[in-house]
Motif scaffolding. Structure first.
Motif, PDB file in Angstrom:
ATOM      1  N   LYS A   1       9.037   1.627  -4.748  1.00  0.00           N
ATOM      2  CA  LYS A   1       8.946   2.716  -5.956  1.00  0.00           C
ATOM      3  C   LYS A   1       7.682   2.666  -6.492  1.00  0.00           C
ATOM      4  N   TYR A   2       6.992   1.559  -6.279  1.00  0.00           N
ATOM      5  CA  TYR A   2       5.749   1.428  -7.045  1.00  0.00           C
ATOM      6  C   TYR A   2       4.479   1.332  -6.161  1.00  0.00           C
ATOM      7  N   PHE A   3       3.474   1.841  -7.101  1.00  0.00           N
ATOM      8  CA  PHE A   3       1.965   1.821  -6.343  1.00  0.00           C
ATOM      9  C   PHE A   3       1.295   0.908  -7.181  1.00  0.00           C
ATOM     10  N   ILE A   4       0.838  -0.137  -6.819  1.00  0.00           N
ATOM     11  CA  ILE A   4       0.145  -1.367  -7.613  1.00  0.00           C
ATOM     12  C   ILE A   4      -1.180  -1.503  -7.312  1.00  0.00           C
ATOM     13  N   ILE A   5      -2.047  -1.314  -8.204  1.00  0.00           N
ATOM     14  CA  ILE A   5      -3.549  -1.431  -8.000  1.00  0.00           C
ATOM     15  C   ILE A   5      -3.783  -2.813  -9.197  1.00  0.00           C
ATOM     16  N   VAL A   6      -4.455  -3.924  -8.303  1.00  0.00           N
ATOM     17  CA  VAL A   6      -5.055  -5.077  -9.221  1.00  0.00           C
ATOM     18  C   VAL A   6      -6.559  -4.538  -9.328  1.00  0.00           C
ATOM     19  N   PRO A   7      -7.188  -4.113 -10.448  1.00  0.00           N
ATOM     20  CA  PRO A   7      -8.578  -4.045 -10.572  1.00  0.00           C
ATOM     21  C   PRO A   7      -9.480  -5.300 -10.638  1.00  0.00           C
TER      22      PRO A   7
ATOM     23  N   PHE B   1     -11.447  -6.430 -12.905  1.00  0.00           N
ATOM     24  CA  PHE B   1     -11.151  -6.888 -14.257  1.00  0.00           C
ATOM     25  C   PHE B   1     -10.005  -6.344 -14.917  1.00  0.00           C
ATOM     26  N   GLY B   2      -9.250  -7.068 -15.739  1.00  0.00           N
ATOM     27  CA  GLY B   2      -8.225  -6.172 -16.607  1.00  0.00           C
ATOM     28  C   GLY B   2      -7.044  -6.594 -15.792  1.00  0.00           C
ATOM     29  N   LYS B   3      -5.807  -6.116 -16.346  1.00  0.00           N
ATOM     30  CA  LYS B   3      -4.453  -6.260 -15.915  1.00  0.00           C
ATOM     31  C   LYS B   3      -4.058  -5.016 -14.852  1.00  0.00           C
ATOM     32  N   ALA B   4      -3.192  -5.777 -14.078  1.00  0.00           N
ATOM     33  CA  ALA B   4      -2.719  -5.058 -12.863  1.00  0.00           C
ATOM     34  C   ALA B   4      -1.828  -3.470 -13.494  1.00  0.00           C
ATOM     35  N   VAL B   5      -2.054  -2.680 -12.764  1.00  0.00           N
ATOM     36  CA  VAL B   5      -1.216  -1.307 -13.186  1.00  0.00           C
ATOM     37  C   VAL B   5      -0.352  -0.976 -11.929  1.00  0.00           C
ATOM     38  N   VAL B   6       0.925  -0.821 -12.408  1.00  0.00           N
ATOM     39  CA  VAL B   6       1.899  -0.519 -11.631  1.00  0.00           C
ATOM     40  C   VAL B   6       2.536   0.759 -12.154  1.00  0.00           C
ATOM     41  N   CYS B   7       2.382   1.734 -11.050  1.00  0.00           N
ATOM     42  CA  CYS B   7       2.546   3.064 -11.682  1.00  0.00           C
ATOM     43  C   CYS B   7       3.995   3.738 -10.644  1.00  0.00           C
ATOM     44  N   PRO B   8       4.914   4.240 -11.244  1.00  0.00           N
ATOM     45  CA  PRO B   8       5.886   4.731 -10.256  1.00  0.00           C
ATOM     46  C   PRO B   8       5.348   5.786  -9.417  1.00  0.00           C
ATOM     47  N   LYS B   9       5.816   5.923  -8.204  1.00  0.00           N
ATOM     48  CA  LYS B   9       4.973   6.993  -7.183  1.00  0.00           C
ATOM     49  C   LYS B   9       5.355   8.429  -7.772  1.00  0.00           C
ATOM     50  N   GLU B  10       6.211   8.870  -8.144  1.00  0.00           N
ATOM     51  CA  GLU B  10       6.368   9.981  -8.891  1.00  0.00           C
ATOM     52  C   GLU B  10       5.584  10.791 -10.033  1.00  0.00           C
ATOM     53  N   GLN B  11       4.677   9.322 -10.653  1.00  0.00           N
ATOM     54  CA  GLN B  11       3.885   9.845 -11.355  1.00  0.00           C
ATOM     55  C   GLN B  11       2.436   9.915 -11.205  1.00  0.00           C
ATOM     56  N   ILE B  12       2.223   9.744  -9.953  1.00  0.00           N
ATOM     57  CA  ILE B  12       0.864   9.657  -9.329  1.00  0.00           C
ATOM     58  C   ILE B  12       0.362  11.302  -9.311  1.00  0.00           C
ATOM     59  N   LEU B  13      -0.692  11.322  -9.839  1.00  0.00           N
ATOM     60  CA  LEU B  13      -1.415  12.890  -9.654  1.00  0.00           C
ATOM     61  C   LEU B  13      -2.465  12.792  -8.798  1.00  0.00           C
ATOM     62  N   TYR B  14      -2.545  13.816  -7.786  1.00  0.00           N
ATOM     63  CA  TYR B  14      -3.650  13.647  -6.617  1.00  0.00           C
ATOM     64  C   TYR B  14      -4.052  15.303  -6.473  1.00  0.00           C
ATOM     65  N   SER B  15      -5.375  15.381  -6.030  1.00  0.00           N
ATOM     66  CA  SER B  15      -5.914  16.334  -5.307  1.00  0.00           C
ATOM     67  C   SER B  15      -6.425  16.191  -3.911  1.00  0.00           C
ATOM     68  N   ASN B  16      -7.045  17.217  -3.408  1.00  0.00           N
ATOM     69  CA  ASN B  16      -7.669  16.981  -2.022  1.00  0.00           C
ATOM     70  C   ASN B  16      -8.907  15.868  -2.101  1.00  0.00           C
ATOM     71  N   LEU B  17      -9.344  15.501  -3.374  1.00  0.00           N
ATOM     72  CA  LEU B  17     -10.366  14.565  -3.357  1.00  0.00           C
ATOM     73  C   LEU B  17     -10.075  13.288  -3.867  1.00  0.00           C
ATOM     74  N   ALA B  18      -9.281  13.390  -4.617  1.00  0.00           N
ATOM     75  CA  ALA B  18      -8.861  11.876  -5.431  1.00  0.00           C
ATOM     76  C   ALA B  18      -7.394  11.940  -5.904  1.00  0.00           C
ATOM     77  N   ALA B  19      -7.162  10.713  -6.367  1.00  0.00           N
ATOM     78  CA  ALA B  19      -5.539  10.335  -6.948  1.00  0.00           C
ATOM     79  C   ALA B  19      -5.835   9.624  -8.116  1.00  0.00           C
ATOM     80  N   VAL B  20      -5.031   9.813  -9.078  1.00  0.00           N
ATOM     81  CA  VAL B  20      -5.013   9.098 -10.488  1.00  0.00           C
ATOM     82  C   VAL B  20      -3.486   8.372 -10.227  1.00  0.00           C
ATOM     83  N   VAL B  21      -3.870   6.951 -10.225  1.00  0.00           N
ATOM     84  CA  VAL B  21      -2.586   6.139 -10.486  1.00  0.00           C
ATOM     85  C   VAL B  21      -2.633   5.212 -11.568  1.00  0.00           C
ATOM     86  N   GLY B  22      -1.552   5.372 -12.311  1.00  0.00           N
ATOM     87  CA  GLY B  22      -1.347   4.913 -13.847  1.00  0.00           C
ATOM     88  C   GLY B  22      -2.783   4.952 -14.548  1.00  0.00           C
ATOM     89  N   GLY B  23      -3.474   5.875 -14.437  1.00  0.00           N
ATOM     90  CA  GLY B  23      -4.713   5.974 -15.089  1.00  0.00           C
ATOM     91  C   GLY B  23      -6.297   5.696 -14.251  1.00  0.00           C
TER      92      GLY B  23
END
Length: 568
Positions: free
Chosen positions: A466-472, A474-496
């Motif tokens: 269900k989730y796309f997880i990014i551990v940067p 620095f900072g806290k891990a981001v766990v974003c539901p897949k349906e809330q991902i925004l994407y284009s041909n060049l980039a994707a925004v996952v939980g900000g």
């Protein structure tokens, strides 16, 4: 702004900014081509000649004007490249009459101070020296084929034999010719030799990148061995970078040497005894950009290429009143006004570019602001479930070649930094502390680059059902539901957090991308590139990065522009 940029608009913008940059470099080039005082040489009759643009002004030992040689009658135009000159025993003038624009590759070689790779000889006689009769102003090519001297060089002539010595600075070699243009010998082993002078059957050479004034014996029609070497690198002034000898003067008991700084500018004049013992440094005005030295009677003349002055000193190095410039003044004033006009124009283009860039970015941010968007702003939220323990997470692994490439880049940059230290601290004889002080900005860029490279290894990406997880890094891990991902041909925004899709194949395996990343991203909401860009630009972190980048770029252009304004 939610539509693609039209090609014509992009072309006009590029043309506008490209035109400003072209104008800046054009104005800077013209300003640099406005020459004031440069070479000074003795005439066989005992007088001295000082070059100002394309004019040679003569003076006797009492500093009284004796005449003027108009080089335009020899075809040397105002604003031509600085060319050395020398007189034969009968008064004929040896000079380079033409100047050609450097090719792009050769310009890069000059910028990075590589040795000249162009052919030494040229079938074009205009590339070489000419011997000119000053009574008739008739010239003939000095040698056939011509020596390709379309770069820095210096001359010296033995008035007893009319032997001609040439220091080809850009090729680090000396040439030995007869007065009729027949080549007798050549000698290498130097490192960017500059001024040369023949005296007492010896040739003195300012061996610039070896930081020394060397003496080469003359054995008939051949060069002899190096007989003496005077180290011009004076320790107390090493921190100022005055370690590159480019001009000198031989007096009865002393050696006066002009040591330039690391940019082959400014520097100072240092007096040594004939045994190499350091005596003193001349007291010169701040900002003096020296060029050559000459003894005239009981005074030593030191001319200033940039400030347009000629300083006088006693043979003991004590300051005397400046050399009278009344005879030069009309032409000198004209040249200084011309140089100042183009320097102001250069600065104007620089400021216009920086301000236009700043205004352009500001307008782009304004157009992308929420009040100027017709589409509603999508929600970018990061949902962090209380417990992921029950879900199976696939953690993506970085490609082995990506890790290796990072290591190679780090090693390459470290090697480049070490090479700079070697050249400056070992070959250049600069202290390690002085090197770090003068290159502190480069050092911090180097540290930031190494730090950034290793951060790439800390970031992790995981994908569950269900989730796309990014551990940067620095900072806290981001766990974003897949349906809330925004994407284009060049980039994707996952939980900000933004992912550059073009970079992913370089970092992860094709299997991970095809089976995990793309399927997860495709479950989100597709936007066109401008819509996604507008969302990213509304993030405070992105705006902060853009503002900092704009300020740094504007400051850089202003600095580079103002740095050239030495007389404003």
């Amino acid at each position: 702004m939610n539509q693609n940029i039209k090609p014509l608009t992009a072309f006009i913008v590029l043309l506008f900014f490209g035109g400003l940059l072209w104008g800046k470099f054009w104005a800077n080039g013209v300003a640099l081509s406005v020459f004031t005082f440069s070479h000074m040489h003795k005439h066989p009759d005992g007088s001295a000649y000082i070059m100002l643009d394309n004019q040679l002004y003569g003076f006797n030992e009492q500093a009284q004007p004796t005449g003027k040689i108009d080089l335009s009658r020899l075809g040397i135009e105002s604003g031509s490249a600085i060319t050395d000159f020398a007189f034969f025993a009968n008064g004929d003038l040896l000079i380079h009459r033409s100047f050609k624009l450097f090719e792009f590759v050769h310009s890069l070689q000059r910028y990075f101070r590589f040795e000249n790779q162009q052919n030494t000889l040229s079938p074009d006689a205009t590339d070489g020296l000419h011997r000119c009769n000053l009574a008739t102003y008739q010239c003939q090519a000095f040698s056939q084929p011509a020596i390709n001297l379309n770069d820095t060089f210096t001359l010296a002539i033995d008035w007893q034999t009319d032997h001609v010595f040439i220091a080809d600075t850009s090729r680090s070699v000396l040439y030995f010719y007869t007065g009729s243009g027949q080549k007798l010998d050549s000698k290498d082993g130097f490192y960017f030799p500059n001024q040369i002078q023949f005296q007492d059957n010896q040739l003195y050479v300012a061996d610039t990148n070896h930081h020394s004034l060397v003496t080469v014996g003359i054995d008939g029609n051949r060069f002899g061995q190096i007989q003496n070497s005077l180290d011009t690198d004076v320790h107390p002034y090493r921190k100022e970078g005055d370690v590159w000898p480019s001009a000198f003067l031989l007096t009865e008991n002393q050696r006066w040497v002009r040591n330039a700084d690391n940019n082959m500018e400014y520097g100072g004049v240092y007096i040594f005894k004939t045994n190499g013992e350091f005596v003193k440094r001349l007291n010169l005005p701040k900002g003096a950009d020296l060029f050559s030295l000459l003894q005239l009677g009981n005074a030593v003349l030191v001319n200033d290429f940039d400030l347009g002055k000629i300083y006088q000193f006693s043979l003991d190095g004590e300051a005397l009143p400046d050399f009278p410039t009344a005879v030069f003044q009309p032409l000198l004033d004209e040249l200084q006004v011309k140089k100042q006009r183009y320097r102001k124009l250069d600065l104007g283009f620089t400021v216009a570019f920086a301000l236009s860039f700043l205004v352009g970015v500001g307008l782009a941010l304004f157009q992308q602001s929420p009040s100027n968007q017709q589409m509603p702003e999508p929600d970018i939220i990061s949902v962090v479930p209380d417990n992921l323990a029950g879900q199976q997470i696939h953690w993506l692994k970085l490609r082995f070649m990506f890790k290796i490439s990072l290591v190679i880049m780090v090693l390459w940059v470290t090697f480049a930094w070490g090479l700079m230290m070697y050249v400056n601290c070992y070959l250049g004889k600069q202290s390690l502390m002085d090197f770090f002080i003068q290159n502190v900005s480069i050092f911090f860029v180097f540290i930031f680059f190494i730090f950034f490279m290793f951060l790439q290894l800390r970031r992790k990406i995981g994908i569950s059902e269900k989730y796309f997880i990014i551990v940067p890094a620095f900072g806290k891990a981001v766990v974003c539901p897949k349906e809330q991902i925004l994407y284009s041909n060049l980039a994707a925004v996952v939980g900000g957090l933004a992912l550059n899709l073009a970079q992913l194949p370089k970092m992860f395996t094709k299997t991970d991308i095809a089976d995990w990343i793309y399927p997860a991203i495709k479950q989100g909401r597709y936007l066109d590139n401008t819509e996604l860009q507008s969302i990213l630009l509304k993030k405070k972190s992105t705006q902060a990065i853009v503002i900092v980048a704009v300020i740094m770029l504007m400051a850089m252009f202003l600095y580079l522009g103002i740095k050239t304004e030495k007389i404003l």
